[in-house]
Motif scaffolding. Structure first.
Motif, PDB file in Angstrom:
ATOM      1  N   HIS A 238       0.732  -1.229   0.022  1.00  0.00           N
ATOM      2  CA  HIS A 238       0.092   0.139   0.073  1.00  0.00           C
ATOM      3  C   HIS A 238       0.658   1.222   0.050  1.00  0.00           C
ATOM      4  CE1 HIS A 238      -3.535  -2.010   0.175  1.00  0.00           C
ATOM      5  NE2 HIS A 238      -3.595  -2.671   1.286  1.00  0.00           N
ATOM      6  N   ALA A 239       1.951   1.334   0.756  1.00  0.00           N
ATOM      7  CA  ALA A 239       2.897   2.481   0.488  1.00  0.00           C
ATOM      8  C   ALA A 239       3.493   2.789  -0.740  1.00  0.00           C
ATOM      9  CB  ALA A 239       4.289   2.137   1.429  1.00  0.00           C
ATOM     10  N   HIS A 240       3.853   1.617  -1.644  1.00  0.00           N
ATOM     11  CA  HIS A 240       4.293   1.908  -3.066  1.00  0.00           C
ATOM     12  C   HIS A 240       3.028   2.508  -3.784  1.00  0.00           C
ATOM     13  CE1 HIS A 240       6.878  -1.615  -2.059  1.00  0.00           C
ATOM     14  NE2 HIS A 240       7.801  -0.841  -2.566  1.00  0.00           N
ATOM     15  N   LEU A 241       1.930   2.053  -3.653  1.00  0.00           N
ATOM     16  CA  LEU A 241       0.502   2.225  -4.407  1.00  0.00           C
ATOM     17  C   LEU A 241       0.283   3.932  -4.057  1.00  0.00           C
ATOM     18  CD1 LEU A 241      -1.456  -0.864  -4.062  1.00  0.00           C
ATOM     19  CD2 LEU A 241      -0.103   0.019  -6.303  1.00  0.00           C
ATOM     20  N   ALA A 242       0.791   4.061  -2.662  1.00  0.00           N
ATOM     21  CA  ALA A 242       0.227   5.525  -2.408  1.00  0.00           C
ATOM     22  C   ALA A 242       1.066   6.496  -3.053  1.00  0.00           C
ATOM     23  CB  ALA A 242       0.204   5.777  -0.914  1.00  0.00           C
ATOM     24  N   ILE A 243       2.508   6.199  -3.107  1.00  0.00           N
ATOM     25  CA  ILE A 243       3.393   7.222  -3.836  1.00  0.00           C
ATOM     26  C   ILE A 243       3.018   7.139  -5.270  1.00  0.00           C
ATOM     27  CG2 ILE A 243       5.903   7.378  -4.385  1.00  0.00           C
ATOM     28  CD1 ILE A 243       6.314   5.759  -1.604  1.00  0.00           C
TER      29      ILE A 243
ATOM     30  N   LEU B 197       7.056   9.639  12.333  1.00  0.00           N
ATOM     31  CA  LEU B 197       6.048   8.552  12.700  1.00  0.00           C
ATOM     32  C   LEU B 197       6.748   7.444  12.809  1.00  0.00           C
ATOM     33  CD1 LEU B 197       3.112   9.693  10.476  1.00  0.00           C
ATOM     34  CD2 LEU B 197       3.446  10.065  12.860  1.00  0.00           C
ATOM     35  N   SER B 198       6.333   6.261  13.497  1.00  0.00           N
ATOM     36  CA  SER B 198       7.143   5.039  13.590  1.00  0.00           C
ATOM     37  C   SER B 198       6.050   3.734  13.309  1.00  0.00           C
ATOM     38  CB  SER B 198       7.574   4.742  14.891  1.00  0.00           C
ATOM     39  OG  SER B 198       6.684   4.788  16.096  1.00  0.00           O
ATOM     40  N   GLU B 199       4.922   4.315  12.840  1.00  0.00           N
ATOM     41  CA  GLU B 199       4.223   3.300  12.550  1.00  0.00           C
ATOM     42  C   GLU B 199       4.270   2.463  11.205  1.00  0.00           C
ATOM     43  OE1 GLU B 199       1.794   6.097  15.240  1.00  0.00           O
ATOM     44  OE2 GLU B 199       3.158   6.259  13.633  1.00  0.00           O
ATOM     45  N   SER B 200       3.441   1.737  10.727  1.00  0.00           N
ATOM     46  CA  SER B 200       4.051   0.691   9.444  1.00  0.00           C
ATOM     47  C   SER B 200       3.718   2.078   8.105  1.00  0.00           C
ATOM     48  CB  SER B 200       2.696  -0.383   9.395  1.00  0.00           C
ATOM     49  OG  SER B 200       2.573  -1.025   8.044  1.00  0.00           O
TER      50      SER B 200
ATOM     51  N   LEU C 288       1.034   5.729   5.422  1.00  0.00           N
ATOM     52  CA  LEU C 288       1.103   6.544   4.139  1.00  0.00           C
ATOM     53  C   LEU C 288      -0.118   6.826   3.395  1.00  0.00           C
ATOM     54  CD1 LEU C 288       3.490   8.364   2.848  1.00  0.00           C
ATOM     55  CD2 LEU C 288       3.948   6.379   1.517  1.00  0.00           C
ATOM     56  N   PRO C 289      -1.011   5.641   3.074  1.00  0.00           N
ATOM     57  CA  PRO C 289      -1.970   6.001   2.249  1.00  0.00           C
ATOM     58  C   PRO C 289      -3.118   7.016   3.019  1.00  0.00           C
ATOM     59  CG  PRO C 289      -1.715   3.669   2.288  1.00  0.00           C
ATOM     60  CD  PRO C 289      -0.911   4.278   3.619  1.00  0.00           C
TER      61      PRO C 289
END
Length: 220
Positions: A55-60, A208-211, A216-217
């Motif tokens: 989901h991080a890649h997709l958010a970027i 932030l230290s979350e996943s 990111l999304p």
């Protein structure tokens, strides 16, 4: 890309805890080191090639599609940013990519799958079929300099961006970590998202230290 199932390099249980490093000088001069290096790559690259963007890649990728991404400076060598929707023209691959092999003599670039198939068939140190030179995954090895053009783009991007985000990186490797300093010295706000502390946390406006794949999304 750890949340896509790809091991990082420096964490406990990461790549460097399982395999010995091979410098570019050792790779060029020592046949046994080349054989070991290709064995290590043949054991690790196939799973990377099967990985999917998280989901991080997709958010970027979404950020790029919205026209809000200036440059993506990445140390990742897995190619998942492009697969996640980021235009390759905005990706600066500081450490290269495992999806290609390059001839160290004629600079011919080949799909890594083709070379790994040759290794699987018993070719322990594959050579370029065009000139006979040494083939190597198109990544930056220890002792090997980064592409100067990439460094110029990265420095300029760090100076001219509106917001600098350091995502999923320990910020322990030079010169990539220096871009945080460059952004800060040019008055740019910095956001750091990483599960573990970094040496640059005090410079961040938000830390932030979350996943990364979870948070990111929501930000973007």
């Amino acid at each position: 890309s750890t949340e896509s199932g790809i091991s990082d390099f420096r964490s406990p249980g990461g790549v460097w805890s399982k395999y010995k490093t091979v410098t570019i000088q050792e790779f060029i001069s020592d046949r046994e080191k080349r054989i070991y290096y290709w064995k290590y790559k043949s054991e690790t690259i196939p799973s990377m090639l099967k990985a999917e963007p998280n989901h991080a890649h997709l958010a970027i990728g979404k950020l790029d599609q919205q026209g809000k991404l200036f440059w993506l400076l990445t140390q990742n060598i897995d190619g998942l940013h492009k697969k996640g929707g980021v235009d390759k023209k905005r990706i600066v691959r500081l450490h290269g990519t495992n999806r290609e092999a390059i001839c160290l003599s004629c600079n011919r670039v080949i799909d890594i799958k083709t070379v790994l198939e040759r290794v699987d068939r018993g070719e322990v140190e594959p050579k370029c079929e065009k000139c006979g030179g040494l083939l190597k995954p198109n990544t930056v090895s220890f002792g090997q300099g980064l592409n100067p053009e990439h460094l110029v783009i990265a420095e300029k991007a760090s100076m001219e961006c509106d917001l600098f985000m350091a995502l999923g990186t320990s910020l322990q490797v030079f010169p990539a970590n220096s871009f945080v300093d460059i952004a800060c010295s040019n008055g740019k706000p910095v956001i750091i998202i990483n599960r573990d502390p970094t040496p640059y946390d005090d410079l961040a406006k938000y830390r932030l230290s979350e996943s990364l794949a979870e948070v990111l999304p929501m930000i973007i």
